[in-house]
Design a protein around this motif. Structure first.
Motif, PDB file in Angstrom:
ATOM      1  N   GLU A 140      55.764  35.730  52.691  1.00 21.77           N
ATOM      2  CA  GLU A 140      55.175  35.373  51.202  1.00 21.77           C
ATOM      3  C   GLU A 140      54.783  36.861  50.676  1.00 21.77           C
ATOM      4  O   GLU A 140      54.988  36.927  49.403  1.00 21.77           O
ATOM      5  N   TRP A 144      56.378  38.957  47.611  1.00 22.70           N
ATOM      6  CA  TRP A 144      55.507  39.325  46.498  1.00 22.70           C
ATOM      7  C   TRP A 144      55.610  40.839  46.127  1.00 22.70           C
ATOM      8  O   TRP A 144      55.784  41.408  44.833  1.00 22.70           O
ATOM      9  N   GLN A 160      50.477  37.357  36.168  1.00 20.19           N
ATOM     10  CA  GLN A 160      51.006  36.220  37.144  1.00 20.19           C
ATOM     11  C   GLN A 160      51.114  36.461  38.516  1.00 20.19           C
ATOM     12  O   GLN A 160      50.675  36.109  39.430  1.00 20.19           O
ATOM     13  N   LYS A 161      51.438  37.752  38.725  1.00 19.42           N
ATOM     14  CA  LYS A 161      51.789  38.368  39.894  1.00 19.42           C
ATOM     15  C   LYS A 161      50.415  38.580  40.830  1.00 19.42           C
ATOM     16  O   LYS A 161      50.196  38.135  41.907  1.00 19.42           O
ATOM     17  N   GLU A 163      47.736  36.959  40.121  1.00 19.50           N
ATOM     18  CA  GLU A 163      47.149  35.529  40.402  1.00 19.50           C
ATOM     19  C   GLU A 163      47.898  35.193  41.851  1.00 19.50           C
ATOM     20  O   GLU A 163      47.171  34.693  42.518  1.00 19.50           O
ATOM     21  N   ARG A 164      49.095  35.402  41.897  1.00 20.44           N
ATOM     22  CA  ARG A 164      49.905  34.904  43.045  1.00 20.44           C
ATOM     23  C   ARG A 164      49.374  35.775  44.298  1.00 20.44           C
ATOM     24  O   ARG A 164      49.179  35.053  45.383  1.00 20.44           O
ATOM     25  N   GLY A 167      46.278  34.125  45.373  1.00 20.12           N
ATOM     26  CA  GLY A 167      46.645  32.677  46.312  1.00 20.12           C
ATOM     27  C   GLY A 167      47.210  33.120  47.739  1.00 20.12           C
ATOM     28  O   GLY A 167      46.731  32.361  48.558  1.00 20.12           O
TER      29      GLY A 167
END
Length: 221
Positions: A140, A144, A160-161, A163-164, A167
């Motif tokens: 993952e 990314w 958004q990147k 934030e991912r 995660g």
């Protein structure tokens, strides 16, 4: 409080917990209490870390609160979960050798050197499961990174990147905590206490060695 400050306080509290675990010796009730206290201590660490990562995940990769050596051993912002299994096997082997005569005579020592066949089988099963989950999270992160390179100039999507990425870090930390809890669950209070002492020894040893190396590098510069 910054995460750096929290980390230093947390490490000092870990040192105190390690001392208490050593002193508990054969007091099973005290060992059980301290094992639960240790679990809560790690749980607090990852809870605070997750909250901080949501605000500033990028700081967890250079990790300024860690030494260069510690950072070189990091896997997605922290220790690799499968390290816990290597620690169990190493401690088990060392203690088995020190008590081999007693064990061969059928005298139970009850420590990590005296893991039952059922415990060893479960440790092996958990290790295989953890390796697979590590690989999934690594994949993952690779996806990314590929996407981040592609979006290097597209600032409107960077939030958004990031934030991912937070995660992914939180998922890695969840696996670290889950690994600790799964191992402690299958160990006796005495074995779990030994595991936490050994884990702290490893963490403090690497930190001390790495910090000393960093200081020598600064002096040479």
């Amino acid at each position: 409080m910054s995460f750096h400050s929290f980390y230093n306080i947390w490490m000092e509290q870990l040192r105190q917990l390690q001392l208490q675990l050593r002193q508990a010796e054969e007091d099973q009730q005290q060992q059980r209490h301290l094992v639960q206290k240790s679990l809560s201590h790690y749980d607090e660490y990852y809870r605070i870390k997750s909250s901080s990562a949501m605000n500033d995940v990028l700081s967890f990769f250079p990790a300024p609160w860690a030494s260069s050596l510690e950072r070189s051993l990091h896997w997605i912002g922290g220790w690799r979960p499968t390290t816990a299994f290597h620690l169990i096997y190493t401690e088990s082997s060392i203690l088995f050798q020190s008590h081999v005569v007693d064990i061969l005579r059928g005298r139970s020592t009850g420590d990590l050197g005296d893991l039952s066949p059922g415990q060893l089988r479960r440790v092996s099963e958990l290790q295989c499961e953890t390796v697979q989950q590590e690989n999934d999270i690594t994949d993952e992160l690779s996806e990314w990174q590929d996407g981040a390179n592609y979006l290097a100039g597209m600032y409107d999507e960077l939030d958004q990147k990031i934030e991912r990425l937070a995660g992914i870090l939180i998922r890695a930390d969840a696996l670290r905590l889950k690994t600790i809890k799964n191992l402690v669950e299958l160990l006796t209070p005495k074995q779990a206490a030994e595991f936490f002492v050994a884990a702290a020894d490893l963490q403090f040893g690497i930190r001390a060695w790495g910090s000393a190396k960093d200081r020598r590098s600064c002096v040479r510069q």
